[in-house]
Design an enzyme around this catalytic site. Structure first.
Site, PDB file in Angstrom:
ATOM      1  N   LYS A  88      -7.319  -8.693  -2.388  1.00 52.22           N
ATOM      2  CA  LYS A  88      -7.410  -7.394  -1.717  1.00 52.22           C
ATOM      3  C   LYS A  88      -8.848  -6.914  -1.791  1.00 52.22           C
ATOM      4  O   LYS A  88      -9.562  -7.219  -2.754  1.00 52.22           O
ATOM      5  CB  LYS A  88      -6.504  -6.367  -2.410  1.00 52.22           C
ATOM      6  CG  LYS A  88      -6.122  -5.195  -1.528  1.00 52.22           C
ATOM      7  CD  LYS A  88      -5.004  -5.543  -0.567  1.00 52.22           C
ATOM      8  CE  LYS A  88      -4.498  -4.313   0.181  1.00 52.22           C
ATOM      9  NZ  LYS A  88      -3.297  -4.627   0.979  1.00 52.22           N
ATOM     10  N   VAL A 189       3.927   8.928   8.554  1.00 49.84           N
ATOM     11  CA  VAL A 189       4.363   8.381   9.848  1.00 49.84           C
ATOM     12  C   VAL A 189       3.146   7.900  10.638  1.00 49.84           C
ATOM     13  O   VAL A 189       3.015   8.164  11.834  1.00 49.84           O
ATOM     14  CB  VAL A 189       5.199   9.398  10.654  1.00 49.84           C
ATOM     15  CG1 VAL A 189       6.555   9.575  10.010  1.00 49.84           C
ATOM     16  CG2 VAL A 189       4.483  10.748  10.769  1.00 49.84           C
TER      17      VAL A 189
END
Length: 360
Positions: A88, A189
């Site tokens: 990562k 979202v």
């Protein structure tokens, strides 16, 4: 040496959360790049994981996040059945203020200097267009646009995989994989959460959402006006009648404060590293809350970017991501058999695969 730095080094060299093979600190003064690339394990193959672009409070916090995220990628890739280890990268800074072509090209050169030990992709704060730029300096770049030989947005299959994990959770918890009539709270979202809401509504669920970005909420409610919006995550987790809580933003959201307040009996979401510290998984189990390990259910994206390296086929990837349903169920079964929380069961399965692999 500061206490924070000492804590990072303790994690790296002396704790069970460490064991990383390599950590690279990257700086390019001309572009303003400051980045950390962490390789946790290459036992199964080259480390694969995204690039997070985030305004960390300190360099030490960025290193700590890179360590945690790369370790999680080792486990995620192992359980997804991929021939990749865990890696990562994090770029330090506000992407809306400092992201530039020059910075991304400099970052690409640092990734390329690892000679293929680390394969990068998108994460929070980076997008397909960014990977197209990085790829100009580094061939070990995935998550590129179709126009540039890539697979495009990986959030589509990430959301699909989380949905499969949620269906498996419903099957285990209530004996039926359908989410019809269930109330699901989605925190965040953005790229993934937006697609997840679509799957949930299509399956007949009621959806309650929150997001720190007003524009993300507006974009969602313009498309799905039937969605209920609440002010913040604190309100969401306390919503009465919530069946499933889906954290889909940043990690560390399940802690000593939020777990006692949860009204949901299932937690299944896309965010990485949802458990704030060891022991939270037991707290969830003690409350009768079923936790679907994050790195299991959110593996759809990494399945997609891994496939891109060998010539991307969406339907092949979707079929692989659909298997997250079976993998999640097998973890719940192992947890019940061993008398341990699902997070611990998932770790055991992943660790066994990594231990059986020959170093590469």
């Amino acid at each position: 040496m500061t206490d924070v730095t000492d804590g990072v080094l303790h994690t790296l060299f002396r704790s069970e959360q460490g064991g990383h093979e390599q950590v690279v600190l990257c700086q390019d003064r001309r572009s303003g790049l400051k980045a950390v690339i962490a390789l946790h394990s290459t036992a199964l193959g080259p480390g694969l994981g995204g690039t997070r672009f985030y305004p960390y409070a300190s360099e030490e916090a960025a290193v700590a996040d890179a360590l945690n995220l790369s370790r999680g990628m080792s486990y995620k890739n192992a359980l997804a059945g991929l021939d990749h280890g865990g890696g990562k990268a994090v770029i330090i800074g506000d992407p809306e203020q400092i992201k530039s072509e020059e910075l991304l090209l400099a970052y690409g050169r640092f990734v390329a200097s690892l000679g293929g030990r680390y394969v990068t992709a998108c994460d929070v704060g980076t997008y397909v267009a960014d990977m197209d730029v990085v790829a100009r300096e580094c061939r070990w770049t995935t998550g590129r646009s179709p126009e540039n030989g890539g697979a495009g947005d990986s959030s589509v299959l990430t959301a699909f995989g989380v949905f499969q994990g949620m269906r498996a959770s419903a099957e285990h918890q209530w004996g039926d994989p359908s989410l019809r009539g269930r109330t699901v709270g989605v925190a965040g979202v953005g790229k993934v959460g937006h697609h997840l809401v679509g799957h949930l509504l299509q399956d007949g669920a009621r959806v309650v959402v929150t997001d720190v970005r007003d524009e993300s909420v507006r974009r969602l409610t313009d498309l799905y006006p039937e969605v209920t919006v609440v002010a913040d995550t604190d309100t969401l987790i306390r919503t009465e009648g919530l069946d499933i809580y889906a954290p889909c933003a940043l990690g560390g959201v399940l802690d000593d404060v939020t777990v006692p307040a949860l009204t949901a009996t299932v937690v299944c979401g896309a965010a990485n590293n949802q458990l704030a510290h060891p022991g939270v998984e037991k707290d969830l189990a003690d409350r009768g809350i079923l936790y679907a390990p994050d790195y299991v259910v959110n593996a759809g994206g990494v399945i997609q970017v891994a496939d891109e390296l060998n010539g991307f086929d969406f339907e092949r990837c979707r079929a692989k991501a659909a298997k997250i349903f079976d993998t999640t169920l097998s973890i719940f079964a192992r947890a019940k058999e061993d008398g341990i929380p699902p997070a611990a069961a998932a770790d055991r399965i992943a660790e066994h695969r990594m231990a059986e692999a020959r170093p590469r």
